[in-house]
Write a protein that holds these residues in place. Sequence first.
Motif, PDB file in Angstrom:
ATOM      1  N   MET A   1     -15.826   2.037  11.916  1.00  0.00           N
ATOM      2  CA  MET A   1     -14.996   1.698  10.777  1.00  0.00           C
ATOM      3  C   MET A   1     -14.561   0.236  10.909  1.00  0.00           C
ATOM      4  O   MET A   1     -13.919  -0.155  11.880  1.00  0.00           O
ATOM      5  N   VAL A   2     -14.933  -0.509   9.910  1.00  0.00           N
ATOM      6  CA  VAL A   2     -14.598  -1.934   9.953  1.00  0.00           C
ATOM      7  C   VAL A   2     -13.501  -2.212   8.927  1.00  0.00           C
ATOM      8  O   VAL A   2     -13.645  -1.902   7.753  1.00  0.00           O
ATOM      9  N   LEU A   3     -12.413  -2.747   9.381  1.00  0.00           N
ATOM     10  CA  LEU A   3     -11.314  -3.095   8.485  1.00  0.00           C
ATOM     11  C   LEU A   3     -11.497  -4.510   7.997  1.00  0.00           C
ATOM     12  O   LEU A   3     -12.006  -5.376   8.726  1.00  0.00           O
ATOM     13  N   SER A   4     -11.110  -4.742   6.756  1.00  0.00           N
ATOM     14  CA  SER A   4     -11.204  -6.102   6.224  1.00  0.00           C
ATOM     15  C   SER A   4     -10.193  -7.002   6.932  1.00  0.00           C
ATOM     16  O   SER A   4      -9.271  -6.524   7.596  1.00  0.00           O
ATOM     17  N   LYS A   5     -10.384  -8.285   6.801  1.00  0.00           N
ATOM     18  CA  LYS A   5      -9.535  -9.268   7.482  1.00  0.00           C
ATOM     19  C   LYS A   5      -8.065  -9.104   7.072  1.00  0.00           C
ATOM     20  O   LYS A   5      -7.163  -9.170   7.895  1.00  0.00           O
ATOM     21  N   THR A   6      -7.855  -8.837   5.775  1.00  0.00           N
ATOM     22  CA  THR A   6      -6.494  -8.692   5.271  1.00  0.00           C
ATOM     23  C   THR A   6      -5.786  -7.521   5.927  1.00  0.00           C
ATOM     24  O   THR A   6      -4.655  -7.622   6.382  1.00  0.00           O
ATOM     25  N   TRP A   7      -6.492  -6.387   6.005  1.00  0.00           N
ATOM     26  CA  TRP A   7      -5.890  -5.200   6.611  1.00  0.00           C
ATOM     27  C   TRP A   7      -5.657  -5.415   8.094  1.00  0.00           C
ATOM     28  O   TRP A   7      -4.635  -4.982   8.624  1.00  0.00           O
ATOM     29  N   GLN A   8      -6.633  -6.091   8.720  1.00  0.00           N
ATOM     30  CA  GLN A   8      -6.451  -6.371  10.153  1.00  0.00           C
ATOM     31  C   GLN A   8      -5.192  -7.187  10.392  1.00  0.00           C
ATOM     32  O   GLN A   8      -4.387  -6.885  11.263  1.00  0.00           O
ATOM     33  N   ASN A   9      -5.032  -8.223   9.551  1.00  0.00           N
ATOM     34  CA  ASN A   9      -3.838  -9.059   9.673  1.00  0.00           C
ATOM     35  C   ASN A   9      -2.562  -8.255   9.424  1.00  0.00           C
ATOM     36  O   ASN A   9      -1.556  -8.427  10.107  1.00  0.00           O
ATOM     37  N   PHE A  10      -2.625  -7.378   8.408  1.00  0.00           N
ATOM     38  CA  PHE A  10      -1.453  -6.599   8.063  1.00  0.00           C
ATOM     39  C   PHE A  10      -1.016  -5.716   9.230  1.00  0.00           C
ATOM     40  O   PHE A  10       0.157  -5.705   9.623  1.00  0.00           O
ATOM     41  N   PHE A  11      -2.004  -5.023   9.829  1.00  0.00           N
ATOM     42  CA  PHE A  11      -1.640  -4.134  10.929  1.00  0.00           C
ATOM     43  C   PHE A  11      -1.214  -4.903  12.159  1.00  0.00           C
ATOM     44  O   PHE A  11      -0.309  -4.500  12.880  1.00  0.00           O
ATOM     45  N   ARG A  12      -1.856  -6.054  12.393  1.00  0.00           N
ATOM     46  CA  ARG A  12      -1.500  -6.880  13.544  1.00  0.00           C
ATOM     47  C   ARG A  12      -0.054  -7.340  13.429  1.00  0.00           C
ATOM     48  O   ARG A  12       0.746  -7.236  14.364  1.00  0.00           O
ATOM     49  N   GLU A  13       0.276  -7.800  12.209  1.00  0.00           N
ATOM     50  CA  GLU A  13       1.624  -8.313  11.999  1.00  0.00           C
ATOM     51  C   GLU A  13       2.666  -7.196  12.097  1.00  0.00           C
ATOM     52  O   GLU A  13       3.752  -7.400  12.638  1.00  0.00           O
ATOM     53  N   THR A  14       2.309  -6.002  11.562  1.00  0.00           N
ATOM     54  CA  THR A  14       3.227  -4.865  11.658  1.00  0.00           C
ATOM     55  C   THR A  14       3.489  -4.515  13.108  1.00  0.00           C
ATOM     56  O   THR A  14       4.628  -4.272  13.528  1.00  0.00           O
ATOM     57  N   GLY A  15       2.403  -4.521  13.885  1.00  0.00           N
ATOM     58  CA  GLY A  15       2.556  -4.213  15.308  1.00  0.00           C
ATOM     59  C   GLY A  15       3.421  -5.243  16.008  1.00  0.00           C
ATOM     60  O   GLY A  15       4.341  -4.898  16.772  1.00  0.00           O
TER      61      GLY A  15
END
Lengths: 256, 337
Positions: free
Chosen positions: A1-15
């Motif tokens: 499962m590959v997440l788009s860059k935007t989602w990756q950033n969103f989850f990274r920032e949430t974490g």
Amino acid sequence: MVLSKTWQNFFRETGEMSRFTWRFFAHGFKPRYEFAEFFRQCFLIGYKSLPLIGLTGFILGLVLTLQLRPSLIDYGVESQLPAMVGIAIVREIGPVITALIFAGKIGSSIGAELGSMKVTEQIDAMEVSGTNPFKYLVVTRVLAATLMLPVLVILSDGISLYGSYLGVNIRGITSFNLFFKQVFDALSFSDLSPAFIKTFFFGFAVGMIGCYKGYNSQKGTEGVGRSANSAVVVSSLLIFIIDLVVVQVTDILGLN
Amino acid sequence: MAKRTFNNIKLGIFVLAGLVLLIFALYMIGRDANLFGSNFVLKARFENVQGLTAGNNIRYAGIQVGTVRRVKILNDTLIEVTLLIEERMKPFIHKNDIVSIGTDGLMGNKLINIVPAKDGSPPVKEDDILATKKTVGTEEMMETLNKTNLNLVLISEDIKNTIRRINSSNALWKILDEPTLPDNLRTSMANIQKTTAEANEVVIGLHSIINDVKNGKGSLGAILTDTSIASNLNDAVAKIQRVGDNANQLADELTNLTRQVKQDVNNGKGTVNALLKDSSLVIKLNSSLVNIEQGTAGFNQVMEALKHNFLLRGYFRKLEKEKKKEEASINKTVSMP
């Protein structure tokens, strides 16, 4: 499962934000306490915001009264105007509008201040000098925001109701005593307490987001502006999300 | 440093103002909910509380005196409402006061009304249960109105039919259009008035008669009121009865007599028999009658001879003259008038 860059950033920032919040609770309640800085921040965040918030509150109450009046006259319940405005201000509009203005003023200033300290490496310098920059800068500001916003909301509610009283008197006549009697007759603890409690969360969210964004700003002066901007945007959004959660919780608890 | 202290003072004032306002709001709300000050509890039981909830206001003769603390279901037909009332109202609320559920304004919140009984019953005590009165709810009112409307529909239909029939009736309009009708009616009314006046008089007369009868005046009154008549009547009836008995006896005797007579006649005994049956007696009687006839004829001759005798002639002439005089006077009196 590959997440788009935007989602990756969103989850990274949430974490990262969660870790930052955890760090606040881990460090915040341990000595040594930065009381002087805390009071200074309280003064800056709370007292200095009062004119802005007081003015908006006053206008809010006045305008809300004038706007509601024709509709209530249509229904023949003009006499219920104080009760309706009172409930609207105390339950919802007072806390939310005050918190949004607070986010605009305080969130951006914290974000910009910490961001510029970050990019000018003042925070690193502080660490070197033996001061815990997290405690000194973040904990004091977040605590100040958390504790000052409720005070501001209470004062803003009072000023709004006074504005509403003037608004009622523009078109009709009512006495000060009667107006506030009607307002408090309509209010109950279940109106006041959830609204008051949620302002702590609003304040905490504004302080926390502002500090996180400033503390983690990058890329020089451009990053400072971005930090300030996103601090306001995210904290405003969080205010509405918290409001949604609080209304659901109070509904479940039967406080509505 | 001095500036920091000054700032802290301002901060303190700011925070205190917020706290004071919060406490004031809490107090105002709490006072309305009767959380402060001394209160006492009364209870009232309803069949239907019409949406009353805890926190609704209680009014005694229109004055705000407390709030509803709890609404509790006792069983499927009874709901107990606990009323929290200010202590100062205790002497004014009496045991016979009546509790009812009302509405604040036309569309407002439900509230409890305590209506003073004004009958001098003693003041209430803690936890007393007051009597309740069922008030008419909006739904019941609407139901009744609906029934009224249905009735109105029927009534208006009937009225419509009646008016239509009246309008289509020729006879009625003919009567109403008749120009002489008012005069006739007037005279009829006058006649009726006269008749009633006369009837009134008759009634008055009857009334006086009845009064007289009542008072024992007149023969009818005597009959109706005299108690001795009854006994007299009794006597009379007894006498009649006795007479009847005697008549009976007489008839018996007569029967016996006729029977005897019959027997005598048949057997040829007695006078009757002789009269009826003896033929020789008839012959003898006949000859006797002939003898009497001859005797009287001889006597007539003797009398005529006497008239012509000179001794008695004057007497007879005198008799004749008196007779003539009498006749003349009778004729005179007849022709006089």
